[in-house]
Design a protein around this motif. Structure first.
Motif: not given
Ligand SMILES: Nc1ncnc2c1ncn2[C@@H]1O[C@H](COP(=O)(O)OP(=O)(O)O)[C@@H](O)[C@H]1O
Ligand SMILES: [Mg+2]
Length: 383
Positions: A55, A59, A71, A144, A146, A176
């Motif tokens: 990730l 990024s 993120d 993104s 996580d 993502t």
């Protein structure tokens, strides 16, 4: 002294990134081409497989291409995203950047109203916030998320809906997400997540031999005086098992071992690799395997221990023998087995067979536990 190109900090950002070249190339393309499927990516993999590291790479690439990257982690994900996007919204443009954003659940009633320092949003506001933010970006907006398996379902649905809307409007947005293996199926079948169903699913496995070789070559090439003999190189590649963290550890230990030599040429032979392997393995066990096991239930750990005991020469364990070894019926242990499969820790290897899906885990589970080792020692000394 030599600069060590390896950075074995678990969960930290590695200085050199190994492999995943094909995916990185596709991502770079997605940054340029609006129609690319890779504008919505779903990365899955077991703990330590390299999701967060990847990730970070994505990024960084987005930023290098002029995109804005946001993120976020699982902890209050939507709130964090609102906070990042809020600066673009008319309501909040005048509010201090340190504004506090409260995302209300669907039951909330106040929306988009700023008081002195607090702006309240409903989850439904995300779509318009995202759209406005994306409209103001020259190149586009990359987000993104996580540990998506930890994000509450209604937050995931809001996220999906917001991205669905922004893509439909032809805006340049990339989403993502990364999570444990089971999160993909769980999320694509969730209400409100049709957007994720169209995402490209990218399961992150171990790197293959060529990727490991190429990565090690590139890292060693950075060190002028270094020559790694062929058999040493082969052994190193083999010991890494294609696990990026083990690659970092082995490489790091190897370079540290030879860094102090002041001969003109530094030659690494197989003996050096063998000498540093135990230290690398020890760190891998402590920083990768132990935390992995710490996140499991006692039943799951017991299943893994039994699996290690009954594994045959080809490293397969029969599920029947595992249950028997645990003194339980196959049905009783089935939930633990399934949950280990869902987390990518073990892999189903044909009917009634399982094998370990994480390098060095079998040997680790076969070792006596700390408690057992302690007892054995007390016994040996007659205490
Ligand atoms: N492709 C990679 N190249 C170099 N190092 C990596 C790579 N993937 C993972 N690592 C290393 O392994 C560690 C664990 O990876 P991480 O991304 O945190 O795993 P996950 O998020 O899947 O649990 C990282 O801190 C990094 O040191
Ligand atoms: Mg991670």
């Amino acid at each position: 002294m030599i600069d060590n190109p390896f950075t074995p900090v678990f969960g930290g950002k590695p200085d050199s990134f190994f492999g995943r070249k094909e995916l990185l190339a596709r991502f770079d393309r997605a940054l340029e081409v609006r129609g690319s499927d890779d504008r919505s990516l779903f990365l899955t993999g077991t703990r330590g497989s390299g999701k967060t590291a990847l990730l970070e790479q994505l990024s960084m690439r987005a930023v290098a291409s002029g995109w804005r990257a946001i993120d976020i982690g699982a902890e209050q994900a939507l709130q964090a995203l609102h906070r990042e996007l809020a600066g673009y919204d008319e309501v909040t443009e005048t509010v201090s950047p340190s504004l506090e954003v409260k995302v209300l659940g669907s039951g909330g009633s106040v929306s988009g109203k700023s008081t002195a320092r607090t702006t309240r949003y409903e989850m439904a506001d995300l779509a318009s916030l995202l759209r406005k933010a994306a409209e103001k970006e020259k190149k586009g907006l990359f987000v993104s998320v996580d540990e998506i398996q930890k994000v509450p379902r209604e937050e995931v649905a809001s996220l999906c809906e917001a991205f669905q809307m922004a893509s439909r409007k032809g805006l340049d947005v990339i989403l993502t997400v990364a999570g444990l293996p089971f999160s993909y199926e769980a999320i694509i079948h969730q209400d409100g997540c049709t957007f994720m169903r169209q995402s490209v699913h990218e399961p992150l496995g171990l790197l293959d031999v060529e990727e490991v070789q190429e990565a090690y070559r590139a890292s060693f090439d950075k060190i002028e005086r270094l020559e790694v003999r062929q058999d040493a190189f082969g052994r190193l590649v083999h010991l890494s098992s294609g696990h990026p963290y083990m690659m970092q550890l082995l490489g790091y230990q190897l370079i540290e071992q030879v860094a102090r030599r002041d001969s003109r040429e530094i030659v690494v032979d197989k003996a050096v690799v063998e000498a540093v392997a135990p230290a690398a393995l020890d760190s891998y066990e402590r920083r990768a395997l132990r935390p992995l096991l710490g996140e499991l239930s006692e039943r799951e750990r017991a299943y893994l221990r039994a699996m290690a005991q009954v594994a045959d020469n080809s490293l397969l364990s029969s599920t029947g023998s595992v249950a028997e070894h645990m003194g339980k019926t196959a049905q009783q242990v089935a939930p633990a087995r399934q949950s280990l499969i869902d987390k990518g820790i073990i892999v189903s290897a044909g009917y009634g067979l399982v094998r370990f899906g994480v390098p060095y885990l079998r040997a680790y589970m076969a070792k006596p536990s700390e408690e057992e080792a302690n007892l054995a020692q007390l016994e040996a000394w007659g205490i």
